[in-house]
Design an enzyme around this catalytic site. Structure first.
Site, mmCIF file in Angstrom:
data_model
loop_
_atom_site.group_PDB
_atom_site.id
_atom_site.type_symbol
_atom_site.label_atom_id
_atom_site.label_comp_id
_atom_site.label_asym_id
_atom_site.label_seq_id
_atom_site.Cartn_x
_atom_site.Cartn_y
_atom_site.Cartn_z
ATOM 1 N N HIS A 69 -73.679 68.770 6.799
ATOM 2 C CA HIS A 69 -74.910 68.214 6.163
ATOM 3 C C HIS A 69 -74.693 66.621 5.993
ATOM 4 O O HIS A 69 -75.387 66.021 5.347
ATOM 5 C CB HIS A 69 -74.915 68.516 4.638
ATOM 6 C CG HIS A 69 -74.968 70.252 4.506
ATOM 7 N ND1 HIS A 69 -76.123 70.771 5.072
ATOM 8 C CD2 HIS A 69 -74.326 70.973 3.740
ATOM 9 C CE1 HIS A 69 -75.979 71.946 4.874
ATOM 10 N NE2 HIS A 69 -74.923 72.282 3.950
ATOM 11 N N SER A 82 -85.082 75.221 -3.381
ATOM 12 C CA SER A 82 -83.906 76.308 -2.748
ATOM 13 C C SER A 82 -82.716 75.801 -3.477
ATOM 14 O O SER A 82 -81.882 76.655 -3.963
ATOM 15 C CB SER A 82 -84.010 76.392 -1.190
ATOM 16 O OG SER A 82 -82.745 76.951 -0.839
ATOM 17 N N LYS A 131 -80.038 73.089 2.130
ATOM 18 C CA LYS A 131 -81.289 74.056 1.768
ATOM 19 C C LYS A 131 -82.336 73.742 3.072
ATOM 20 O O LYS A 131 -83.493 74.148 2.584
ATOM 21 C CB LYS A 131 -81.630 73.985 0.660
ATOM 22 C CG LYS A 131 -80.325 74.041 -0.502
ATOM 23 C CD LYS A 131 -79.413 74.980 -0.338
ATOM 24 C CE LYS A 131 -79.825 76.408 -0.535
ATOM 25 N NZ LYS A 131 -78.779 77.110 -0.175
HETATM 26 S S1 PPS Z 1 -77.207 75.532 2.703
HETATM 27 O O1 PPS Z 1 -76.503 76.191 1.514
HETATM 28 O O2 PPS Z 1 -77.243 74.252 2.385
HETATM 29 O O3 PPS Z 1 -76.503 75.782 3.898
HETATM 30 O O4 PPS Z 1 -78.330 76.370 2.896
HETATM 31 P P1 PPS Z 1 -79.463 76.574 4.273
HETATM 32 O O5 PPS Z 1 -78.916 77.638 5.114
HETATM 33 O O6 PPS Z 1 -79.451 75.351 4.877
HETATM 34 O O7 PPS Z 1 -80.741 77.084 3.512
HETATM 35 C C1 PPS Z 1 -80.965 78.261 2.783
HETATM 36 C C2 PPS Z 1 -82.448 78.506 2.963
HETATM 37 O O8 PPS Z 1 -82.739 79.066 4.114
HETATM 38 C C3 PPS Z 1 -83.323 80.206 4.194
HETATM 39 N N1 PPS Z 1 -83.192 80.952 5.123
HETATM 40 C C4 PPS Z 1 -84.097 81.668 5.881
HETATM 41 N N2 PPS Z 1 -85.333 81.649 5.788
HETATM 42 C C5 PPS Z 1 -86.077 82.483 6.894
HETATM 43 N N3 PPS Z 1 -85.464 82.947 7.764
HETATM 44 C C6 PPS Z 1 -84.155 83.274 7.701
HETATM 45 N N4 PPS Z 1 -83.519 83.679 8.984
HETATM 46 C C7 PPS Z 1 -83.385 82.407 7.058
HETATM 47 N N5 PPS Z 1 -82.093 82.118 6.609
HETATM 48 C C8 PPS Z 1 -81.909 81.635 5.654
HETATM 49 C C9 PPS Z 1 -82.756 80.644 2.688
HETATM 50 O O9 PPS Z 1 -83.384 81.910 2.126
HETATM 51 C C10 PPS Z 1 -82.691 79.470 1.966
HETATM 52 O O10 PPS Z 1 -84.181 79.283 1.602
HETATM 53 P P2 PPS Z 1 -84.593 79.838 0.126
HETATM 54 O O11 PPS Z 1 -86.052 79.083 0.060
HETATM 55 O O12 PPS Z 1 -83.942 79.548 -1.076
HETATM 56 O O13 PPS Z 1 -85.242 81.285 0.293
#
Ligand code: PPS
Length: 284
Positions: free
Chosen positions: A97, A127, A42
């Site tokens: 991860h 998240s 996340k």
């Molecule tokens: S995972 O399941 O561990 O692979 O998730 P991960 O991709 O690491 O994290 C998901 C969070 O990243 C946010 N996210 C973004 N934020 C801003 N811009 C872009 N383009 C973007 N893409 C993914 C996503 O909304 C999750 O955060 P939260 O706080 O839950 O919204």
């Protein structure tokens, strides 16, 4: 939902196996032109995978819009994804991860490039708290208080955020590791993309960079069915209960944690992170 420990790190039995983790750690061969997207869960994994895919495509969005993210950038610790990774043509983008101590040993004598993205752990925790609710087989996160204690003690998939960061930060002098934060991506995506291109040795012109920035925006990724969690099968994930592209902001933890919880988080944070390799992070 059951967990097992591999070398002291908890993993859900539903998704991970000791056999795959051992193979990845000891036998998986990183190639010199591999690009590995490493994160604690996340922290921006999908975002960085999208950016890397767009950079490799010189800003052309066709690939990221036509191929599911897990196929473009498989998670090597997941058995099915590992098989995809083994078949993908070079240069490969690999997601993981894994904490450093479980990362492929072959890295130590390879030129594979690692991009390590960190995010404010409070936001990563919040998240996760929301996202876990979507997984049908995962243990309910319980109350915020209960989930926060699991997060702070590292009794969660991939273990402690603090140990993950500290383990990877130890490698920061290596020329083939690049550190960046989710917060930096948010503050200056264009500048961040330029830095990543420089690290990867990829020269993109300003129009191509612009296209990377445009197509990696939160809204574009949310709309891109190949990049949002909508490709996760219904039998695993209940899309009515959670979504990967949730808010995409920094500081959402303030909407969930009470003052007392936030103070407890801070105490544990500083007990663990005081003076870590002389690094400071945007949330400190
Ligand atoms: S995972 O399941 O561990 O692979 O998730 P991960 O991709 O690491 O994290 C998901 C969070 O990243 C946010 N996210 C973004 N934020 C801003 N811009 C872009 N383009 C973007 N893409 C993914 C996503 O909304 C999750 O955060 P939260 O706080 O839950 O919204």
């Amino acid at each position: 939902m059951a967990y097992f420990k591999y070398k002291g790190i908890p993993f859900s039995t539903e998704f991970f196996s000791e056999e795959t983790l051992s193979y990845v750690e000891n036998d998986f061969q990183l190639l010199d032109d591999d690009i590995v997207n490493v994160t604690y869960p996340k922290s921006g994994t999908h975002w960085m995978a999208e950016i890397l895919g767009l950079i490799l495509s010189h800003g052309d969005p066709s690939w990221v819009q036509s191929t599911p993210l897990w196929e473009r950038a498989p998670w090597i610790e997941l058995g099915d994804h590992l098989q995809v990774a083994l078949k993908n043509p070079s240069p490969r983008i690999l997601n993981t991860h894994l904490p450093f101590q479980l990362f492929p040993k072959s890295f130590l004598h390879s030129k594979a490039k690692v991009v390590y993205t960190l995010r404010n752990p409070r936001d990563a925790m919040v998240s996760s708290y929301h996202f876990i609710k979507g997984f049908k087989e995962l243990k309910d996160p319980g109350t915020v208080e209960e989930f926060m204690e699991r997060f702070l003690s590292g009794e969660i998939d991939f273990g402690s955020w603090f140990d993950h960061v500290k383990g990877w930060v130890q490698m920061k002098e290596r020329a083939n590791i690049f550190f960046i934060t989710y917060e930096e991506l948010q503050q200056d995506l264009r500048g961040s993309v330029q830095k990543i291109c420089h690290f990867l040795g990829k020269e993109l012109n300003s129009q191509q960079i612009e296209s990377v920035v445009e197509n990696a925006s939160f809204q574009k990724m949310k709309d891109n069915k190949m990049s949002s969690s909508s490709t996760t099968p219904e039998n695993i994930f209940d899309h009515t209960k959670a979504t990967l592209m949730r808010k995409g902001i920094s500081g959402d933890w303030k909407n969930l944690l009470t003052v007392a919880q936030s103070e407890r988080f801070d105490r544990v944070y500083w007990e663990n992170m005081c003076g870590v390799n002389n690094m400071t992070f945007p949330w400190e």
